[in-house]
Design a protein around this motif. Structure first.
Motif, PDB file in Angstrom:
ATOM      1  N   PHE A   2       0.824  -1.211   0.000  1.00 52.43           N
ATOM      2  CA  PHE A   2       0.000   0.000   0.000  1.00 52.43           C
ATOM      3  C   PHE A   2       0.856   1.257   0.000  1.00 52.43           C
ATOM      4  CE2 PHE A   2       0.981  -0.249   4.479  1.00 52.43           C
ATOM      5  CZ  PHE A   2       0.940   1.062   4.918  1.00 52.43           C
ATOM      6  N   LEU A   3       2.081   1.170   0.510  1.00 46.83           N
ATOM      7  CA  LEU A   3       2.954   2.338   0.539  1.00 46.83           C
ATOM      8  C   LEU A   3       3.360   2.784  -0.859  1.00 46.83           C
ATOM      9  CD1 LEU A   3       5.266   1.430   3.551  1.00 46.83           C
ATOM     10  CD2 LEU A   3       3.424   3.119   3.502  1.00 46.83           C
ATOM     11  N   ALA A   4       3.250   1.886  -1.839  1.00 45.81           N
ATOM     12  CA  ALA A   4       3.599   2.231  -3.215  1.00 45.81           C
ATOM     13  C   ALA A   4       2.387   2.695  -4.015  1.00 45.81           C
ATOM     14  CB  ALA A   4       4.238   1.028  -3.909  1.00 45.81           C
ATOM     15  N   SER A   5       1.213   2.783  -3.378  1.00 41.71           N
ATOM     16  CA  SER A   5      -0.001   3.185  -4.086  1.00 41.71           C
ATOM     17  C   SER A   5      -0.034   4.692  -4.308  1.00 41.71           C
ATOM     18  CB  SER A   5      -1.235   2.765  -3.279  1.00 41.71           C
ATOM     19  OG  SER A   5      -1.308   3.506  -2.067  1.00 41.71           O
ATOM     20  N   ILE A  23      11.369  11.527  -3.775  1.00 41.65           N
ATOM     21  CA  ILE A  23      11.315  10.910  -5.107  1.00 41.65           C
ATOM     22  C   ILE A  23      12.004   9.550  -5.080  1.00 41.65           C
ATOM     23  CG2 ILE A  23      12.116  11.123  -7.494  1.00 41.65           C
ATOM     24  CD1 ILE A  23      11.806  14.172  -7.159  1.00 41.65           C
ATOM     25  N   LEU A  24      13.144   9.474  -4.419  1.00 37.44           N
ATOM     26  CA  LEU A  24      13.859   8.200  -4.315  1.00 37.44           C
ATOM     27  C   LEU A  24      13.048   7.177  -3.529  1.00 37.44           C
ATOM     28  CD1 LEU A  24      16.374   6.417  -4.658  1.00 37.44           C
ATOM     29  CD2 LEU A  24      17.316   7.502  -2.593  1.00 37.44           C
ATOM     30  N   ILE A  25      12.484   7.599  -2.408  1.00 36.08           N
ATOM     31  CA  ILE A  25      11.724   6.674  -1.568  1.00 36.08           C
ATOM     32  C   ILE A  25      10.511   6.123  -2.318  1.00 36.08           C
ATOM     33  CG2 ILE A  25      10.288   6.534   0.502  1.00 36.08           C
ATOM     34  CD1 ILE A  25      12.310   8.455   1.833  1.00 36.08           C
ATOM     35  N   ASP A  26       9.857   6.953  -3.131  1.00 31.19           N
ATOM     36  CA  ASP A  26       8.728   6.473  -3.932  1.00 31.19           C
ATOM     37  C   ASP A  26       9.143   5.291  -4.804  1.00 31.19           C
ATOM     38  OD1 ASP A  26       6.976   8.294  -2.909  1.00 31.19           O
ATOM     39  OD2 ASP A  26       6.904   9.582  -4.681  1.00 31.19           O
ATOM     40  N   THR A  27      10.317   5.393  -5.401  1.00 34.11           N
ATOM     41  CA  THR A  27      10.807   4.305  -6.259  1.00 34.11           C
ATOM     42  C   THR A  27      11.166   3.078  -5.431  1.00 34.11           C
ATOM     43  OG1 THR A  27      11.679   5.902  -7.859  1.00 34.11           O
ATOM     44  CG2 THR A  27      12.540   3.664  -7.970  1.00 34.11           C
ATOM     45  N   LEU A  28      11.820   3.282  -4.296  1.00 32.28           N
ATOM     46  CA  LEU A  28      12.231   2.160  -3.457  1.00 32.28           C
ATOM     47  C   LEU A  28      11.032   1.394  -2.890  1.00 32.28           C
ATOM     48  CD1 LEU A  28      15.161   3.846  -1.490  1.00 32.28           C
ATOM     49  CD2 LEU A  28      15.345   2.258  -3.397  1.00 32.28           C
ATOM     50  N   LEU A  29       9.918   2.086  -2.697  1.00 31.02           N
ATOM     51  CA  LEU A  29       8.732   1.428  -2.146  1.00 31.02           C
ATOM     52  C   LEU A  29       8.147   0.396  -3.100  1.00 31.02           C
ATOM     53  CD1 LEU A  29       6.897   4.439  -0.446  1.00 31.02           C
ATOM     54  CD2 LEU A  29       7.973   2.484   0.690  1.00 31.02           C
ATOM     55  N   ARG A  30       8.581   0.413  -4.335  1.00 26.22           N
ATOM     56  CA  ARG A  30       8.109  -0.587  -5.303  1.00 26.22           C
ATOM     57  C   ARG A  30       8.910  -1.891  -5.225  1.00 26.22           C
ATOM     58  NH1 ARG A  30       8.342   2.396 -10.963  1.00 26.22           N
ATOM     59  NH2 ARG A  30       7.437   0.394 -11.631  1.00 26.22           N
ATOM     60  N   GLN A  65      12.928  -3.278 -15.193  1.00 28.19           N
ATOM     61  CA  GLN A  65      13.439  -2.246 -16.085  1.00 28.19           C
ATOM     62  C   GLN A  65      12.897  -0.872 -15.712  1.00 28.19           C
ATOM     63  OE1 GLN A  65      12.353  -3.945 -19.852  1.00 28.19           O
ATOM     64  NE2 GLN A  65      14.274  -5.064 -20.059  1.00 28.19           N
ATOM     65  N   ASP A  66      11.608  -0.809 -15.338  1.00 29.58           N
ATOM     66  CA  ASP A  66      11.016   0.474 -14.954  1.00 29.58           C
ATOM     67  C   ASP A  66      11.673   1.026 -13.693  1.00 29.58           C
ATOM     68  OD1 ASP A  66       9.310   0.338 -17.079  1.00 29.58           O
ATOM     69  OD2 ASP A  66       7.544  -0.270 -15.924  1.00 29.58           O
ATOM     70  N   ILE A  67      11.854   0.165 -12.688  1.00 31.12           N
ATOM     71  CA  ILE A  67      12.433   0.622 -11.425  1.00 31.12           C
ATOM     72  C   ILE A  67      13.903   0.987 -11.612  1.00 31.12           C
ATOM     73  CG2 ILE A  67      13.015  -0.055  -9.057  1.00 31.12           C
ATOM     74  CD1 ILE A  67      10.508  -1.825  -9.081  1.00 31.12           C
ATOM     75  N   ASP A  68      14.638   0.147 -12.366  1.00 34.09           N
ATOM     76  CA  ASP A  68      16.046   0.434 -12.602  1.00 34.09           C
ATOM     77  C   ASP A  68      16.204   1.758 -13.349  1.00 34.09           C
ATOM     78  OD1 ASP A  68      18.797  -0.705 -12.290  1.00 34.09           O
ATOM     79  OD2 ASP A  68      18.811  -0.480 -14.468  1.00 34.09           O
ATOM     80  N   MET A  69      15.327   2.006 -14.326  1.00 37.89           N
ATOM     81  CA  MET A  69      15.389   3.258 -15.073  1.00 37.89           C
ATOM     82  C   MET A  69      15.069   4.446 -14.168  1.00 37.89           C
ATOM     83  SD  MET A  69      13.292   4.377 -18.510  1.00 37.89           S
ATOM     84  CE  MET A  69      13.988   2.958 -19.383  1.00 37.89           C
ATOM     85  N   ALA A  70      14.066   4.277 -13.284  1.00 32.43           N
ATOM     86  CA  ALA A  70      13.713   5.352 -12.361  1.00 32.43           C
ATOM     87  C   ALA A  70      14.863   5.664 -11.412  1.00 32.43           C
ATOM     88  CB  ALA A  70      12.467   4.956 -11.564  1.00 32.43           C
TER      89      ALA A  70
END
Length: 231
Positions: A2-5, A23-30, A65-70
């Motif tokens: 839910f934290l990535a929603s 911004i970084l934490i948003d990506t890490l939450l995935r 790929q999406d997360i690595d690119m982010a």
């Protein structure tokens, strides 16, 4: 999770813009969801359920790929913001196989970079688990397209940051900051056959656990020389 929603990552910030850390934490939450998907996909492959794993594999590789690119895009932001830290020569036999260390402006800068490097290695690990499961049952591996050199740099930079985290001024926070990153770097080195570096990470983690126990129990803290023996 839910934290990535969007309800968590977007709506609370409709009025106040996010900073680089957010911004970084948003990506890490995935990443927790990515690791869960990776484990499930690998399990299906081991059980011989190739049809059930096929769709999961496609979803996994898109997510990797999406997360690595982010993360790589965040790295460009970090460079412009001066987050990257600076390398300094550090001639000390106890710090081998690393001949330099990473210096940071403050603990927040160190934390963000350690999060970034760890995130990149965890994305790689998620993809590798499925590759190994495919290989184990005789299927061709579908490698994630990412720059292996930058992954090696990420693991090395985690290790180069240990000396900064061990500074007395950072206290227990510094010790805790590098524990998970070091474990992640150790796992990466094991996967690449870099035994010396993997053992170095293990020694650091074991010493950190000992130091944390001494500080919590009120026993005398180790001297600077004692700490550097395993750094």
């Amino acid at each position: 999770t839910f934290l990535a929603s969007d309800d968590w990552c977007q709506l609370p910030w409709a009025t106040f813009p996010k900073d680089d850390a957010h911004i970084l934490i948003d990506t890490l939450l995935r990443i927790p969801g990515l690791l869960f998907l990776s484990n499930n996909t690998a399990r299906k492959l081991r059980e011989g359920n190739e049809a059930g794993a096929a769709e999961d594999e496609q979803q996994l590789h898109r997510a990797c790929q999406d997360i690595d690119m982010a993360l790589c895009e965040w790295h460009d932001i970090a460079r412009k913001s001066g987050y990257l830290g600076k390398l300094r020569d550090f001639t000390d036999a106890h710090h081998l196989p690393f001949s330099d260390i990473m210096e940071f402006r403050d603990v927040m800068q160190a934390q963000m970079m350690l999060f970034y490097w760890t995130g990149r290695l965890l994305v790689h690990d998620a993809a590798q688990r499925v590759e190994q499961a495919r290989f184990a049952i005789g299927l061709e591996a579908r490698k994630l397209q990412c720059d292996g050199r930058t992954l090696g740099d990420a693991a090395d930079n985690i290790c180069r940051s240990v000396a900064y985290c061990q500074k007395e001024s950072n206290g227990m926070l510094g010790m805790q900051l590098s524990t998970l990153p070091l474990r992640t770097a150790e796992h990466f080195y094991q996967s690449t056959g870099e035994v010396e570096k993997a053992l170095w990470c293990r020694r650091c983690v074991l010493m950190k656990a000992k130091d944390s126990f001494l500080l919590v129990s009120g026993a005398p803290a180790p001297s600077r020389n004692d700490t550097r023996e395993v750094s």
